[in-house]
Motif scaffolding. Structure first.
Motif, PDB file in Angstrom:
ATOM      1  N   ILE A 187      -6.427  19.771   2.654  1.00  0.00           N
ATOM      2  CA  ILE A 187      -5.896  21.098   2.351  1.00  0.00           C
ATOM      3  C   ILE A 187      -6.605  21.675   1.130  1.00  0.00           C
ATOM      4  O   ILE A 187      -6.757  21.004   0.116  1.00  0.00           O
ATOM      5  CB  ILE A 187      -4.379  21.026   2.089  1.00  0.00           C
ATOM      6  N   ALA A 188      -7.025  22.934   1.237  1.00  0.00           N
ATOM      7  CA  ALA A 188      -7.626  23.641   0.104  1.00  0.00           C
ATOM      8  C   ALA A 188      -6.503  24.326  -0.680  1.00  0.00           C
ATOM      9  O   ALA A 188      -6.035  25.387  -0.301  1.00  0.00           O
ATOM     10  CB  ALA A 188      -8.647  24.664   0.597  1.00  0.00           C
ATOM     11  N   ARG A 189      -6.072  23.704  -1.750  1.00  0.00           N
ATOM     12  CA  ARG A 189      -4.956  24.228  -2.537  1.00  0.00           C
ATOM     13  C   ARG A 189      -5.445  25.299  -3.507  1.00  0.00           C
ATOM     14  O   ARG A 189      -6.482  25.151  -4.140  1.00  0.00           O
ATOM     15  CB  ARG A 189      -4.268  23.096  -3.302  1.00  0.00           C
ATOM     16  N   ARG A 190      -4.649  26.370  -3.645  1.00  0.00           N
ATOM     17  CA  ARG A 190      -5.021  27.502  -4.501  1.00  0.00           C
ATOM     18  C   ARG A 190      -4.247  27.452  -5.818  1.00  0.00           C
ATOM     19  O   ARG A 190      -3.050  27.770  -5.830  1.00  0.00           O
ATOM     20  CB  ARG A 190      -4.718  28.812  -3.785  1.00  0.00           C
ATOM     21  N   PRO A 191      -4.893  27.095  -6.932  1.00  0.00           N
ATOM     22  CA  PRO A 191      -4.198  27.129  -8.224  1.00  0.00           C
ATOM     23  C   PRO A 191      -3.786  28.548  -8.605  1.00  0.00           C
ATOM     24  O   PRO A 191      -2.754  28.758  -9.246  1.00  0.00           O
ATOM     25  CB  PRO A 191      -5.239  26.578  -9.210  1.00  0.00           C
ATOM     26  N   VAL A 192      -4.607  29.529  -8.218  1.00  0.00           N
ATOM     27  CA  VAL A 192      -4.309  30.942  -8.472  1.00  0.00           C
ATOM     28  C   VAL A 192      -4.374  31.679  -7.141  1.00  0.00           C
ATOM     29  O   VAL A 192      -5.386  31.627  -6.446  1.00  0.00           O
ATOM     30  CB  VAL A 192      -5.303  31.572  -9.465  1.00  0.00           C
ATOM     31  N   GLY A 210      11.523  16.085   2.981  1.00  0.00           N
ATOM     32  CA  GLY A 210      11.022  15.120   2.007  1.00  0.00           C
ATOM     33  C   GLY A 210       9.518  14.958   2.052  1.00  0.00           C
ATOM     34  O   GLY A 210       8.980  13.919   1.657  1.00  0.00           O
ATOM     35  N   ILE A 211       8.807  15.979   2.517  1.00  0.00           N
ATOM     36  CA  ILE A 211       7.350  15.923   2.656  1.00  0.00           C
ATOM     37  C   ILE A 211       6.717  17.128   1.984  1.00  0.00           C
ATOM     38  O   ILE A 211       7.126  18.266   2.228  1.00  0.00           O
ATOM     39  CB  ILE A 211       6.946  15.879   4.142  1.00  0.00           C
ATOM     40  N   ARG A 212       5.724  16.894   1.167  1.00  0.00           N
ATOM     41  CA  ARG A 212       4.987  17.980   0.534  1.00  0.00           C
ATOM     42  C   ARG A 212       3.899  18.491   1.468  1.00  0.00           C
ATOM     43  O   ARG A 212       3.137  17.704   2.032  1.00  0.00           O
ATOM     44  CB  ARG A 212       4.350  17.515  -0.780  1.00  0.00           C
ATOM     45  N   THR A 213       3.855  19.795   1.614  1.00  0.00           N
ATOM     46  CA  THR A 213       2.783  20.405   2.398  1.00  0.00           C
ATOM     47  C   THR A 213       1.716  21.019   1.500  1.00  0.00           C
ATOM     48  O   THR A 213       0.721  21.544   1.990  1.00  0.00           O
ATOM     49  CB  THR A 213       3.347  21.499   3.332  1.00  0.00           C
ATOM     50  N   TYR A 214       1.930  20.993   0.196  1.00  0.00           N
ATOM     51  CA  TYR A 214       0.981  21.399  -0.826  1.00  0.00           C
ATOM     52  C   TYR A 214       0.666  22.883  -0.800  1.00  0.00           C
ATOM     53  O   TYR A 214       1.059  23.626  -1.685  1.00  0.00           O
ATOM     54  CB  TYR A 214      -0.301  20.552  -0.740  1.00  0.00           C
ATOM     55  N   ASP A 215      -0.057  23.339   0.201  1.00  0.00           N
ATOM     56  CA  ASP A 215      -0.395  24.758   0.326  1.00  0.00           C
ATOM     57  C   ASP A 215      -0.644  25.021   1.805  1.00  0.00           C
ATOM     58  O   ASP A 215      -1.773  25.244   2.238  1.00  0.00           O
ATOM     59  CB  ASP A 215      -1.627  25.086  -0.519  1.00  0.00           C
ATOM     60  N   ALA A 216       0.443  24.991   2.575  1.00  0.00           N
ATOM     61  CA  ALA A 216       0.334  25.004   4.036  1.00  0.00           C
ATOM     62  C   ALA A 216      -0.335  26.259   4.576  1.00  0.00           C
ATOM     63  O   ALA A 216      -0.950  26.240   5.644  1.00  0.00           O
ATOM     64  CB  ALA A 216       1.719  24.854   4.669  1.00  0.00           C
ATOM     65  N   TRP A 276       5.562  30.398  -2.212  1.00  0.00           N
ATOM     66  CA  TRP A 276       6.249  29.308  -2.910  1.00  0.00           C
ATOM     67  C   TRP A 276       7.352  28.728  -2.021  1.00  0.00           C
ATOM     68  O   TRP A 276       7.490  27.508  -1.888  1.00  0.00           O
ATOM     69  CB  TRP A 276       6.843  29.812  -4.218  1.00  0.00           C
ATOM     70  N   LEU A 277       8.131  29.604  -1.404  1.00  0.00           N
ATOM     71  CA  LEU A 277       9.227  29.168  -0.539  1.00  0.00           C
ATOM     72  C   LEU A 277       8.701  28.381   0.647  1.00  0.00           C
ATOM     73  O   LEU A 277       9.263  27.350   1.043  1.00  0.00           O
ATOM     74  CB  LEU A 277      10.009  30.395  -0.063  1.00  0.00           C
ATOM     75  N   PHE A 278       7.606  28.852   1.204  1.00  0.00           N
ATOM     76  CA  PHE A 278       6.987  28.245   2.374  1.00  0.00           C
ATOM     77  C   PHE A 278       6.619  26.784   2.105  1.00  0.00           C
ATOM     78  O   PHE A 278       6.670  25.939   3.010  1.00  0.00           O
ATOM     79  CB  PHE A 278       5.732  29.056   2.724  1.00  0.00           C
ATOM     80  N   GLY A 315       4.504  27.146  11.804  1.00  0.00           N
ATOM     81  CA  GLY A 315       3.787  26.126  12.564  1.00  0.00           C
ATOM     82  C   GLY A 315       2.770  25.373  11.736  1.00  0.00           C
ATOM     83  O   GLY A 315       2.526  24.177  11.968  1.00  0.00           O
ATOM     84  N   GLU A 316       2.159  26.044  10.746  1.00  0.00           N
ATOM     85  CA  GLU A 316       1.188  25.364   9.883  1.00  0.00           C
ATOM     86  C   GLU A 316       1.855  24.258   9.081  1.00  0.00           C
ATOM     87  O   GLU A 316       1.312  23.156   8.932  1.00  0.00           O
ATOM     88  CB  GLU A 316       0.513  26.380   8.953  1.00  0.00           C
ATOM     89  N   ALA A 317       3.044  24.530   8.541  1.00  0.00           N
ATOM     90  CA  ALA A 317       3.787  23.512   7.793  1.00  0.00           C
ATOM     91  C   ALA A 317       4.327  22.437   8.735  1.00  0.00           C
ATOM     92  O   ALA A 317       4.294  21.241   8.411  1.00  0.00           O
ATOM     93  CB  ALA A 317       4.928  24.167   7.017  1.00  0.00           C
ATOM     94  N   GLU A 318       4.836  22.858   9.892  1.00  0.00           N
ATOM     95  CA  GLU A 318       5.388  21.884  10.840  1.00  0.00           C
ATOM     96  C   GLU A 318       4.343  20.864  11.249  1.00  0.00           C
ATOM     97  O   GLU A 318       4.635  19.661  11.355  1.00  0.00           O
ATOM     98  CB  GLU A 318       5.925  22.600  12.080  1.00  0.00           C
ATOM     99  N   ARG A 319       3.123  21.314  11.480  1.00  0.00           N
ATOM    100  CA  ARG A 319       2.077  20.394  11.921  1.00  0.00           C
ATOM    101  C   ARG A 319       1.790  19.356  10.837  1.00  0.00           C
ATOM    102  O   ARG A 319       1.575  18.170  11.130  1.00  0.00           O
ATOM    103  CB  ARG A 319       0.810  21.176  12.273  1.00  0.00           C
TER     104      ARG A 319
END
Length: 263
Positions: free
Chosen positions: A149-154, A177-183, A166-168, A205-209
């Motif tokens: 996952i390409a996480r976006r700090p900004v 109980g699972i982190r999706t980081y930046d789904a 943020w909610l997503f 669906g992106e988070a579910e996967r």
């Protein structure tokens, strides 16, 4: 069984919690020899689509992998399709599809994932917010993780879109109980991950996967990348209809995964 410790990772790479139950042990696929698919959904992106496809072709060459560039035009009303059709004559790896009616981003994503024919799949937007060179940052991690996952700090979003984002990413921790980081960000994914059935109808669906893949024992890596302001098009992720649809999908997934124990 895949093992790992967060403490063993460098500061810009994270790994999911290995204390989660492992329901199966996926074999590590030999995806590199199978090549790379770059997927791009497009809707009214005439200002950026030429540069995006050009950058995709250049980046694919830099990977030295056999590959393809797949673009689906979701019934654009501007010059996007005309530009793509012209580029297909000169960009050998470019393949195109066009929807006769607007299908929406979730359906377009799903079609791109199933269309992809190579072992690694990188989906990027056509609005210029993620550079295609992001793929080169993620690629070294693909030998170790099935999802990178390409996480976006900004994030260059409005306040409302920031909250939705943020909610997503917060609700999967609370509900599963699972982190999706930046789904909602771009990802480099081993192709078989997209064969995991999901029940979401919309953007959740992106988070579910990610949730289902993690519960099946697949590994998730994260690298921080730069996110740029939107060059063209209109951001639609915070539309109330999409948010409500995502919340419905969240509840359906919670019942299916937690209550019914279907991974």
């Amino acid at each position: 069984m895949h093992q790992g410790s967060e403490n063993s990772q460098s500061c810009d790479i994270a790994q999911v919690d290995d204390r989660l139950p492992r329901h199966s042990t996926p074999e590590f696929p030999q995806s590199y020899p199978k090549g790379m698919t770059i997927c791009v959904p497009a809707f009214n992106e005439e200002a950026t689509i030429r540069q995006v496809v050009t950058d995709a072709a250049t980046t694919l060459e830099q990977t030295s992998l056999p590959g393809e560039i797949l673009v689906i035009d979701d019934c654009s009303t501007d010059g996007t399709w005309k530009i793509l059709s012209e580029m297909q004559k000169t960009v050998a790896r470019l393949q195109l599809r066009r929807h006769e009616t607007n299908q929406g981003i979730a359906i377009t994503f799903a079609e791109l994932y199933q269309w992809a024919g190579k072992g690694l799949v990188f989906l990027n937007s056509a609005d210029g917010q993620w550079k295609m060179s992001t793929l080169l940052q993620l690629l070294p991690l693909a030998k170790r993780y099935e999802i990178v996952i390409a996480r976006r700090p900004v994030k260059h979003y409005s306040f409302a879109r920031q909250f939705v984002s943020w909610l997503f990413n917060a609700v999967p921790v609370a509900f599963f109980g699972i982190r999706t980081y930046d789904a909602g960000s771009v990802k480099l994914v081993h192709r078989e991950i997209y064969d995991i059935p999901i029940i979401s109808h919309g953007v959740f669906g992106e988070a579910e996967r990610i949730i289902r893949a993690r519960r099946r024992g697949f590994r998730i890596g994260v690298r921080d990348v730069e996110h740029f302001p939107r060059i063209s098009g209109q951001a639609l992720g915070a539309k109330p209809r999409l948010v409500i649809e995502a919340m419905r999908d969240l509840l359906r997934c919670w019942i299916d995964i937690i209550m019914r124990r279907r991974n």
